[in-house]
Design an enzyme around this catalytic site. Structure first.
Site, short mmCIF file in Angstrom:
data_model
loop_
_atom_site.label_atom_id
_atom_site.label_comp_id
_atom_site.label_asym_id
_atom_site.label_seq_id
_atom_site.Cartn_x
_atom_site.Cartn_y
_atom_site.Cartn_z
N GLU A 20 -18.88 23.55 6.11
CA GLU A 20 -19.72 24.03 7.20
C GLU A 20 -20.71 22.98 7.68
OE1 GLU A 20 -21.42 27.92 6.60
OE2 GLU A 20 -22.78 27.67 8.30
N LYS A 32 -26.17 35.12 2.79
CA LYS A 32 -25.08 34.17 3.10
C LYS A 32 -25.68 32.76 3.25
CE LYS A 32 -21.87 31.88 5.60
NZ LYS A 32 -22.01 30.57 6.23
N ASP A 54 -16.64 28.13 -10.87
CA ASP A 54 -15.90 29.21 -10.22
C ASP A 54 -16.83 29.92 -9.22
OD1 ASP A 54 -14.71 31.66 -9.64
OD2 ASP A 54 -13.86 31.90 -11.63
N HIS A 109 -27.75 23.25 14.86
CA HIS A 109 -26.32 23.27 14.54
C HIS A 109 -25.48 22.63 15.63
CE1 HIS A 109 -25.88 26.59 11.31
NE2 HIS A 109 -26.99 25.91 11.16
#
Ligand code: NDP
Length: 418
Positions: free
Chosen positions: A79, A259, A275, A372
């Protein structure tokens, strides 16, 4: 399916040939599969039916000052903006004295689910009576853990329904994540249980809800460090604490808040060979531990300081699993200069907090898109077919024209190629 025969038994070349024969891929696509297969032996060791390597970019986040030690942090993510935001959040916190991070013991819970129970109260009593014996069986199933100072710590029972009981065993996993070790230990206990009590066991497996392996990071930022063009630090701090309230009140916002935290957490979990599904599932369950899904972090304004806090289960390993197998993981451990799983936990929880600060800071000031935009445009322009030389020019032209869509990227690319 039958066109692939016993795919898992075939050598890599034959697997690729079968794909060529059976699928409608172009020569170029087959070549991409072949060229990306850089670690065939490793891939074949790690997973089944290996065909190629799917690689993610790795970057480094700077400015991490955690418990008075400086870190550079390798992050693996697809990302855009995650690494830059991470360094930005960390740099503000470093100016405020850095993160203070701590960890609980590293206990993981293993579950043995007993089914078809006739009298749950009675079974619970019987299990408590033989509890010590069961713990001994567990420790004997993986004796090296005990020798290292780890092993079983306690056993509890919980009645799940009129016919179902779970036996929860807490195990100190030392430097490993522990899943395989625990599963081995639990299966030995389940066998003993069937022998001793003639009781049917439905399954034996660790729980990824790692409530006994928790890490916490805090920071205290004087509000003036948060000032941005035209907005006072105090104003920004107020808005961040308000945003934190919203994430406590509203699950729709809380999921996105978390998130953003996991953007940083997962990237370091991946770089450290751990993991990430285990960490993700545990973190979200922890976010709902009081009955409502809430933000994992909180930000409060106190005495002209913005106080941030993040707590989450972090059952990561420093050894075991794929950690010793993937050479890059050892390089990343050395870049991080960490020497234990607990130190890794401290880094990861701090990264989560920095990531959260950077996201909230952007959200309550200029909005998330501005920061962004350049990186997103870059991805768009590459998707439009630009090469490394064309990329910069197309991005600049798109910014000038205020365009953000693929169609425009293609059009501009066509124009500059004329
Ligand atoms: P391993 O099976 O690799 O076991 C840990 C290994 O580390 C053991 O071989 C142990 O050696 C060795 N070791 C060396 N030093 C230490 C130390 N100081 N402390 C602890 N162990 C040490 O890995 P885990 O049991 O940690 O399992 C993790 C893997 O399991 C991950 O790949 C995960 O994806 C997977 N998994 C996850 C599940 C889940 O999350 N639900 C389910 C099943 C698997 P020795 O043998 O000598 O003790």
């Amino acid at each position: 399916m039958q066109n692939y025969g016993k795919f898992y038994q075939k050598p890599w070349e034959e697997r690729i040939n079968l794909i060529k024969k059976n699928e409608k891929l172009t020569e170029k696509q087959i070549q991409i599969l072949e060229t990306a297969a850089q670690n065939k032996t490793l891939g074949n060791t790690m997973i089944e039916n290996y065909i190629t390597d799917y690689s993610y970019p790795e970057g480094i986040a700077f400015h991490y000052l955690i418990n008075n030690k400086d870190y550079i942090v390798p992050m693996v993510t697809e990302e855009p903006s995650v690494v830059a935001a991470s360094s930005h959040g960390a740099s503000i916190i470093a100016k405020a004295g850095g993160f203070f991070a701590s960890t609980s013991e590293r206990l993981m819970i293993g579950q043995i689910i007993v089914e078809n129970v006739e009298d749950t109260e009675n079974l619970t009593k019987k299990i408590q009576k033989i509890g010590k014996e069961l713990l001994l069986v567990a420790d004997q199933a993986h004796p090296s853990l005990k020798r290292r100072g780890g092993g079983t710590r306690w056993l509890k029972t919980r009645i799940l329904a009129a016919d179902l009981v779970t036996i929860d065993i807490a195990i100190d996993v030392q430097e490993a994540m522990g899943a395989n070790m625990i599963n081995t230990m639990l299966e030995a206990v389940a066998k003993k249980l069937e022998e001793l009590l003639n009781q049917q066991v439905l399954m034996s497996i660790l729980s990824n809800y790692a409530t006994e392996c928790v890490a916490r990071a805090t920071c205290e930022i004087p509000v003036e460090l948060l000032a941005k063009k035209g907005i006072s630090g105090e104003n920004i701090a107020k808005k961040i604490s308000q945003a934190s309230r919203v994430a406590q009140l509203d699950p729709y916002r809380a999921v996105t808040h978390n998130k953003g935290i996991m953007n940083g957490v997962d990237a370091v979990v991946m770089a450290s060979g751990n993991d990430w599904r285990a960490i993700e599932s545990g973190a979200h369950a922890y976010a709902a531990r009081n009955g409502q899904y809430r933000g994992l972090s909180t930000w409060k304004l106190n005495n002209n300081c913005l106080i941030g806090e993040l707590e989450l289960p972090l059952p990561v390993g420093f050894v075991g699993g794929s950690i010793g197998i993937i050479p890059l993981v050892k390089v990343n451990q050395d870049l991080l200069k960490i020497t234990s799983a607990q130190e890794l936990e401290c880094v990861i929880v701090s990264v989560g907090l920095a990531q959260n600060l950077a996201a909230l800071l952007a959200l309550v000031s200029e909005g998330i898109q501005k920061g962004h935009m350049r990186l997103q445009l870059k991805s768009l322009v590459i998707a439009a077919g630009a090469d490394a030389i064309e990329e910069q020019t197309v991005v600049d032209k798109m910014l000038q024209a205020g365009k953000r869509d693929l169609e425009s990227a293609k059009k501009i690319l066509k124009e500059i190629r004329k």
